[in-house]
Design a protein around this motif. Structure first.
Motif, mmCIF file in Angstrom:
data_model
loop_
_atom_site.group_PDB
_atom_site.id
_atom_site.type_symbol
_atom_site.label_atom_id
_atom_site.label_comp_id
_atom_site.label_asym_id
_atom_site.label_seq_id
_atom_site.Cartn_x
_atom_site.Cartn_y
_atom_site.Cartn_z
ATOM 1 N N HIS A 114 -2.514 8.186 0.213
ATOM 2 C CA HIS A 114 -2.333 7.125 1.215
ATOM 3 C C HIS A 114 -0.960 7.232 1.871
ATOM 4 C CE1 HIS A 114 -5.994 5.234 -0.236
ATOM 5 N NE2 HIS A 114 -5.517 5.290 -1.475
ATOM 6 N N TYR A 131 -2.403 -4.745 7.357
ATOM 7 C CA TYR A 131 -3.359 -4.085 6.481
ATOM 8 C C TYR A 131 -4.785 -4.526 6.815
ATOM 9 C CZ TYR A 131 0.258 -2.419 3.219
ATOM 10 O OH TYR A 131 1.319 -1.779 2.649
ATOM 11 N N THR A 173 -5.753 -0.670 4.007
ATOM 12 C CA THR A 173 -5.128 0.424 4.751
ATOM 13 C C THR A 173 -4.139 -0.120 5.777
ATOM 14 O OG1 THR A 173 -7.141 1.750 4.548
ATOM 15 C CG2 THR A 173 -5.556 2.405 6.245
#
Length: 316
Positions: A94, A186, A295
């Motif tokens: 990530h 996010y 994410t």
């Protein structure tokens, strides 16, 4: 003997509210744009008063953050010692990405209509001097929970610990009364998250879901929970807190669900170390498992100067 002008901090420690708008702008590279931005920032207190007077019980506040590039081009004062653009953090799986941002306006109150009106008046004043690169409206979700279902902000400092953790002091006298800010937007994969058992979710977060009780830390060489990776200590074992004012956001109709992370800190390295622990892992490779479901789509660093510094920006 002359007296030094007292330093008044911005309301970085304003209380959590039911609604917030996070507005990130870039500044056009012209002399006129710089002048417009400086005069608008100098008058931000008056603009906030003009809106907040409509409901004095709504806890209206706006904090202004300024990025490194804008600081050098527009502010024209010595920059805070740790201020630099957001540094990408790339782990094995990530990445905390870096995205553009010269100005941040963290607008919050108990009433979304006040936030809306302030933003409208603000953008009217800034005009074509700026470009909106992100605008996110957040809301309080039940008892201060994120959309993953867990209470958010439990580790925030309280009382006298707030200025100690958030406001720059004698270590950088020219920037005293200010605060570093990191923001990340996010997006959550709620379908995948909800496929996990409650026990697995709790192991990832490090707290129980219903009553928010802290779980025991994992062994030193084992997979660590989010709450452990987000706990930062210096070389002497002293823990350094940050102030989070995160907000859920989303649109079920668009299938968008997320958390807008915003962290205020006296020491930027604390937040940067937190991101490194989350994305790279401790030990390396054992990253924060929450990132498998959340994410980051933005990443910016700003500095919120004191209200005293902002008010002086109109003195060309």
């Amino acid at each position: 003997m002359s007296r030094r002008t007292p330093i008044e901090a911005q309301k970085v420690d304003a209380p959590l509210t039911c609604s917030a708008t996070f507005l990130v702008l870039t500044i056009n590279d012209t002399v006129e744009a710089s002048r417009t931005v400086r005069s608008t920032l100098a008058g931000i207190s008056s603009l906030a008063k003009n809106v907040s007077i409509r409901d004095l019980n709504a806890s209206f506040a706006c904090t202004v953050g300024i990025g490194r590039s804008a600081w050098d081009r527009v502010i024209r004062l010595p920059h805070p010692s740790e201020l630099h653009p957001f540094r990408e953090v790339k782990g094995a799986k990530h990445t905390a990405i870096s995205t553009p941002g010269d100005l941040l306006f963290h607008i919050r109150s108990e009433r979304q209509d006040l936030n809306f009106e302030f933003e409208r008046q603000l953008l009217d004043k800034l005009g074509d001097a700026v470009k909106v690169v992100d605008e996110t409206t957040g809301f309080r979700y039940f008892d201060v929970r994120d959309l993953l279902g867990f209470v958010d902000g439990t580790a925030n400092p309280v009382g006298p610990s707030v200025p100690e953790s958030v406001l720059v002091a004698q270590e950088d006298e020219a920037s005293a009364g200010g605060s570093y800010i990191v923001v990340q937007k996010y997006l959550h994969d709620l379908k995948a998250w909800r496929s996990l058992t409650t026990e697995k979710q709790e192991a990832i977060i490090g707290r129980t879901k219903i009553d928010n009780m802290e779980l025991e830390d994992a062994a030193a060489d084992a997979q660590k929970a989010h709450k452990t990776l987000a706990t930062i200590e210096d070389g002497d074992g002293n823990e350094h807190e940050i102030l989070r004012d995160n907000m859920p956001f989303g649109s079920p109709g668009k299938g968008e669900f997320g958390t807008y992370f915003i962290g205020y800190t006296r020491r930027l390295w604390v937040l940067e170390k937190m991101l490194e622990r989350m994305f790279v892992g401790v030990p390396e490779g054992l990253y924060d498992r929450i990132l498998d479901y959340s994410t980051p789509v933005t990443g910016c660093t700003f500095f919120a100067p004191s209200a005293t510094v902002l008010a002086g920006l109109g003195d060309d």
